[in-house]
Scaffold this motif. Structure first.
Motif, PDB file in Angstrom:
ATOM      1  N   SER A   1      18.587  14.783  49.516  1.00 25.32           N
ATOM      2  CA  SER A   1      17.171  14.664  49.899  1.00 25.32           C
ATOM      3  C   SER A   1      16.398  15.955  49.633  1.00 25.32           C
ATOM      4  CB  SER A   1      17.052  14.300  51.380  1.00 25.32           C
ATOM      5  OG  SER A   1      17.604  15.330  52.176  1.00 25.32           O
ATOM      6  N   ALA A   2      17.023  16.897  48.946  1.00 28.93           N
ATOM      7  CA  ALA A   2      16.360  18.161  48.643  1.00 28.93           C
ATOM      8  C   ALA A   2      16.264  18.343  47.144  1.00 28.93           C
ATOM      9  CB  ALA A   2      17.114  19.319  49.274  1.00 28.93           C
ATOM     10  N   GLN A   3      15.230  19.003  46.718  1.00 28.41           N
ATOM     11  CA  GLN A   3      15.002  19.154  45.279  1.00 28.41           C
ATOM     12  C   GLN A   3      15.914  20.205  44.672  1.00 28.41           C
ATOM     13  OE1 GLN A   3      10.963  20.140  44.327  1.00 28.41           O
ATOM     14  NE2 GLN A   3      11.280  20.030  42.106  1.00 28.41           N
ATOM     15  N   PHE A   4      16.181  21.268  45.423  1.00 23.01           N
ATOM     16  CA  PHE A   4      16.950  22.381  44.858  1.00 23.01           C
ATOM     17  C   PHE A   4      18.242  22.611  45.641  1.00 23.01           C
ATOM     18  CE2 PHE A   4      12.408  23.336  44.069  1.00 23.01           C
ATOM     19  CZ  PHE A   4      12.420  23.323  42.687  1.00 23.01           C
ATOM     20  N   PRO A   5      19.288  23.047  44.932  1.00 22.76           N
ATOM     21  CA  PRO A   5      20.543  23.393  45.627  1.00 22.76           C
ATOM     22  C   PRO A   5      20.412  24.751  46.309  1.00 22.76           C
ATOM     23  CG  PRO A   5      20.780  23.849  43.291  1.00 22.76           C
ATOM     24  CD  PRO A   5      19.420  23.204  43.454  1.00 22.76           C
ATOM     25  N   VAL A   6      21.351  25.037  47.207  1.00 23.72           N
ATOM     26  CA  VAL A   6      21.424  26.347  47.858  1.00 23.72           C
ATOM     27  C   VAL A   6      22.818  26.910  47.673  1.00 23.72           C
ATOM     28  CG1 VAL A   6      19.613  25.892  49.549  1.00 23.72           C
ATOM     29  CG2 VAL A   6      21.970  25.249  50.056  1.00 23.72           C
ATOM     30  N   ASP A   7      22.870  28.234  47.624  1.00 24.44           N
ATOM     31  CA  ASP A   7      24.148  28.928  47.424  1.00 24.44           C
ATOM     32  C   ASP A   7      24.519  29.746  48.647  1.00 24.44           C
ATOM     33  OD1 ASP A   7      24.532  27.952  44.889  1.00 24.44           O
ATOM     34  OD2 ASP A   7      23.853  29.763  43.850  1.00 24.44           O
ATOM     35  N   ARG A   8      25.838  29.856  48.870  1.00 22.39           N
ATOM     36  CA  ARG A   8      26.368  30.817  49.840  1.00 22.39           C
ATOM     37  C   ARG A   8      27.193  31.822  49.034  1.00 22.39           C
ATOM     38  NH1 ARG A   8      28.348  31.427  55.274  1.00 22.39           N
ATOM     39  NH2 ARG A   8      28.634  33.675  55.377  1.00 22.39           N
ATOM     40  N   SER A   9      26.723  33.074  49.044  1.00 21.16           N
ATOM     41  CA  SER A   9      27.431  34.102  48.287  1.00 21.16           C
ATOM     42  C   SER A   9      27.120  35.470  48.897  1.00 21.16           C
ATOM     43  CB  SER A   9      27.014  34.066  46.810  1.00 21.16           C
ATOM     44  OG  SER A   9      25.659  34.450  46.660  1.00 21.16           O
ATOM     45  N   PRO A  10      27.963  36.454  48.676  1.00 25.41           N
ATOM     46  CA  PRO A  10      29.232  36.310  47.959  1.00 25.41           C
ATOM     47  C   PRO A  10      30.331  35.765  48.872  1.00 25.41           C
ATOM     48  CG  PRO A  10      28.978  38.576  48.642  1.00 25.41           C
ATOM     49  CD  PRO A  10      27.723  37.872  49.072  1.00 25.41           C
ATOM     50  N   VAL A  11      31.283  35.091  48.254  1.00 28.15           N
ATOM     51  CA  VAL A  11      32.484  34.630  48.944  1.00 28.15           C
ATOM     52  C   VAL A  11      33.661  35.409  48.354  1.00 28.15           C
ATOM     53  CG1 VAL A  11      33.992  32.686  49.466  1.00 28.15           C
ATOM     54  CG2 VAL A  11      31.505  32.342  49.297  1.00 28.15           C
ATOM     55  N   ARG A  12      34.401  36.081  49.211  1.00 27.45           N
ATOM     56  CA  ARG A  12      35.521  36.916  48.743  1.00 27.45           C
ATOM     57  C   ARG A  12      36.803  36.532  49.476  1.00 27.45           C
ATOM     58  NH1 ARG A  12      31.630  41.249  49.828  1.00 27.45           N
ATOM     59  NH2 ARG A  12      30.545  41.797  47.887  1.00 27.45           N
ATOM     60  N   VAL A  13      37.883  36.524  48.725  1.00 25.41           N
ATOM     61  CA  VAL A  13      39.214  36.321  49.309  1.00 25.41           C
ATOM     62  C   VAL A  13      40.020  37.577  49.010  1.00 25.41           C
ATOM     63  CG1 VAL A  13      41.296  34.903  49.373  1.00 25.41           C
ATOM     64  CG2 VAL A  13      39.046  33.829  48.988  1.00 25.41           C
ATOM     65  N   LEU A  14      40.408  38.256  50.049  1.00 26.13           N
ATOM     66  CA  LEU A  14      41.026  39.570  49.911  1.00 26.13           C
ATOM     67  C   LEU A  14      42.474  39.470  49.411  1.00 26.13           C
ATOM     68  CD1 LEU A  14      39.805  41.176  53.255  1.00 26.13           C
ATOM     69  CD2 LEU A  14      38.731  41.329  50.990  1.00 26.13           C
ATOM     70  N   ALA A  15      42.841  40.409  48.570  1.00 28.30           N
ATOM     71  CA  ALA A  15      44.244  40.502  48.149  1.00 28.30           C
ATOM     72  C   ALA A  15      45.082  40.992  49.325  1.00 28.30           C
ATOM     73  CB  ALA A  15      44.383  41.449  46.972  1.00 28.30           C
ATOM     74  N   PRO A  16      46.247  40.435  49.546  1.00 27.99           N
ATOM     75  CA  PRO A  16      47.122  40.918  50.637  1.00 27.99           C
ATOM     76  C   PRO A  16      47.784  42.225  50.232  1.00 27.99           C
ATOM     77  CG  PRO A  16      48.236  39.226  49.387  1.00 27.99           C
ATOM     78  CD  PRO A  16      46.862  39.336  48.785  1.00 27.99           C
ATOM     79  N   ARG A  17      48.586  42.763  51.126  1.00 24.77           N
ATOM     80  CA  ARG A  17      49.353  43.984  50.846  1.00 24.77           C
ATOM     81  C   ARG A  17      50.826  43.634  50.678  1.00 24.77           C
ATOM     82  NH1 ARG A  17      49.917  48.099  54.447  1.00 24.77           N
ATOM     83  NH2 ARG A  17      49.770  46.665  56.215  1.00 24.77           N
ATOM     84  N   LEU A  18      51.423  44.190  49.656  1.00 28.99           N
ATOM     85  CA  LEU A  18      52.872  44.089  49.469  1.00 28.99           C
ATOM     86  C   LEU A  18      53.476  45.374  50.008  1.00 28.99           C
ATOM     87  CD1 LEU A  18      55.292  42.519  48.273  1.00 28.99           C
ATOM     88  CD2 LEU A  18      54.872  43.728  46.117  1.00 28.99           C
ATOM     89  N   VAL A  19      54.370  45.258  50.973  1.00 26.95           N
ATOM     90  CA  VAL A  19      54.917  46.446  51.635  1.00 26.95           C
ATOM     91  C   VAL A  19      56.433  46.351  51.712  1.00 26.95           C
ATOM     92  CG1 VAL A  19      52.824  46.764  53.006  1.00 26.95           C
ATOM     93  CG2 VAL A  19      54.738  45.449  53.958  1.00 26.95           C
ATOM     94  N   PHE A  20      57.077  47.513  51.812  1.00 27.34           N
ATOM     95  CA  PHE A  20      58.508  47.591  52.084  1.00 27.34           C
ATOM     96  C   PHE A  20      58.712  47.539  53.598  1.00 27.34           C
ATOM     97  CE2 PHE A  20      58.163  49.808  47.971  1.00 27.34           C
ATOM     98  CZ  PHE A  20      59.094  49.074  47.241  1.00 27.34           C
ATOM     99  N   VAL A  21      59.717  46.794  54.028  1.00 25.56           N
ATOM    100  CA  VAL A  21      59.993  46.651  55.451  1.00 25.56           C
ATOM    101  C   VAL A  21      61.467  46.930  55.716  1.00 25.56           C
ATOM    102  CG1 VAL A  21      58.134  44.980  55.804  1.00 25.56           C
ATOM    103  CG2 VAL A  21      60.430  44.163  55.242  1.00 25.56           C
TER     104      VAL A  21
END
Length: 424
Positions: A95-115
């Motif tokens: 029902s709307a003429q124009f789209p809307v954006d949600r940004s920025p979207v970020r997914v963080l890299a995890p950490r690889l660690v020695f345990v």
């Protein structure tokens, strides 16, 4: 249609940030001007700017491509198994003429660690020192901001700064990578030759995270050789080893020893035995070469390790275990008569002086193995290897008799290393 937050506050929204495998809620709301439209039931199509960012109807699924407003609002979740630097979500209302954006979207890299074995991160990483041939289990984990990422799976590539370090699986097979399971993985690290200040690295190929451990050292084995004369012929021919690593780890041994002129000669022998105290027969060295060179016996031996096309030599000291021997004996006569009056003896190395005990014995070995002792005389030759004895017509030596150093005890024929003839 607007993206908003959980309280439907109409403000500028911050970046949407999540960890990998962390489902994050996203809110939509319909407005007429600035007033919420609680009666709106728009159908909204959703798309993302990255194929790895998935849209879900709930934190655990299923995957969706759109939502319908209820009471003018809707909620869905986004999640990604891989890091995303920056992307967006686009919502298009029917029902709307124009789209809307949600940004920025970020997914963080995890950490690889020695345990450690309890799963606790090792930080800071201490120097790692392994004995030659030691096998050390090394563990890694994938961590996000909330802890262990049990949903994370990836291939972990392993690398080392030196080819003397080897990665193995639990069965001892060589490997170059491992696979995460439940966010964890492990490998065995060992080394086939000594190395100092090396390092290893582990890299999660898809999760875009890596870690490294340094310094890593493989210590040299403790080894010492004892060179002896196994058959009493005055020639070194047996090397007795005392090593901290099983002999099966090595492929051979090299030993150097001086000839009678002080020139070092080398003997090489294969090593196909086991144990920590093996005895290795070697080709005999020169007769009468019974003492260390003038500069000492340090590093006259070398353990040999062959790995593919590489050969590594590990030096070790060799102790003198050789009994001094007589290398020449002559009878001298008085100038005026033919009576024997002096016996001259050249020994392979200087002896420790002890005038109170016999040094040399003579006799026929087949009849009297110990012989008859002669008392050494004072003065005479200047070379410390020469001994001389005054004799007269009562000296009953005859052809086929032999001269030998007197066995200890009671003999005084002891060299600087404490080696002396013994009774058999």
């Amino acid at each position: 249609i607007r993206f908003t937050d959980s309280t439907a506050t109409l403000t500028a929204l911050p970046a949407l940030v999540a960890d990998v495998h962390q489902a994050v809620a996203v809110y939509l709301q319909s407005f007429i001007g600035t007033k919420a439209c609680t009666a709106c039931r728009d159908s909204v199509t959703l798309v993302t700017g990255n194929v790895h960012l998935r849209l879900l109807a709930s934190p655990t699924g299923p995957e969706i491509t759109g939502v319908r407003l209820s009471g003018g609002v809707a909620k869905f979740w986004v999640v990604s198994a891989l890091p995303i630097d920056s992307t967006h979500i686009t919502a298009q209302s029917d029902s709307a003429q124009f789209p809307v954006d949600r940004s920025p979207v970020r997914v963080l890299a995890p950490r690889l660690v020695f345990v450690d074995s309890l799963g606790q991160e090792i930080s800071p990483l201490p120097p790692m020192v392994l004995a030659l041939g030691e096998k050390r289990t090394v563990r890694v984990e994938i961590l996000t901001s909330i802890g262990l990422c049990t949903a994370c799976s990836d291939n972990i590539s392993l690398a080392a700064s030196s080819n003397r370090l080897v990665f193995q699986d639990a069965e001892g097979n060589p490997i170059s990578s491992i696979v995460l399971s439940g966010g964890t993985a492990s490998f065995v690290l060992t080394g086939w030759a000594p190395v100092q200040n090396a390092s290893i690295s582990a890299k999660a190929d898809s999760l875009r995270t890596q870690t490294a451990w340094s310094p890593i050292s493989i210590s040299s084995p403790v080894a010492e050789g004892f060179l002896t004369d196994s058959d009493g012929d005055g020639r070194a021919d047996l090397l007795r080893l005392d090593i901290s690593v099983d002999a099966s780890f090595f492929q051979g041994v090299r030993v150097q020893w001086p000839d009678t002129n002080g020139v070092l000669e080398t003997r090489t022998a294969p090593l196909s035995t086991v144990g920590l105290t093996p005895s290795i027969a070697i080709a005999p060295f020169a007769f009468g070469a019974t003492s260390c060179p003038a500069e000492g016996c340090g590093n006259l031996g070398q353990m040999v390790i062959v790995h593919g096309t590489d050969t590594v030599l590990i030096p070790f000291p060799v102790r003198d275990g050789l009994v001094p021997v007589i290398v020449r004996a002559t009878l001298h006569y008085a100038s005026s008569t033919s009576i024997k009056d002096t016996l001259w003896v050249r020994v392979s190395e200087p002896l420790q002086p002890d005038q109170g005990k016999p040094w040399v014995s003579w006799g026929r070995a087949s009849v009297d193995s110990l012989g008859t002792a002669l008392a050494p005389s004072q003065g005479g030759p200047t070379d410390p290897r020469d001994l001389f004895f005054l004799v007269d017509s009562s000296f009953l030596a005859s052809p086929l008799d032999s001269i030998r150093l007197t066995a200890n005890p009671p003999g005084a024929a002891i060299d600087a290393a404490g080696n002396a003839p013994v009774r058999f």
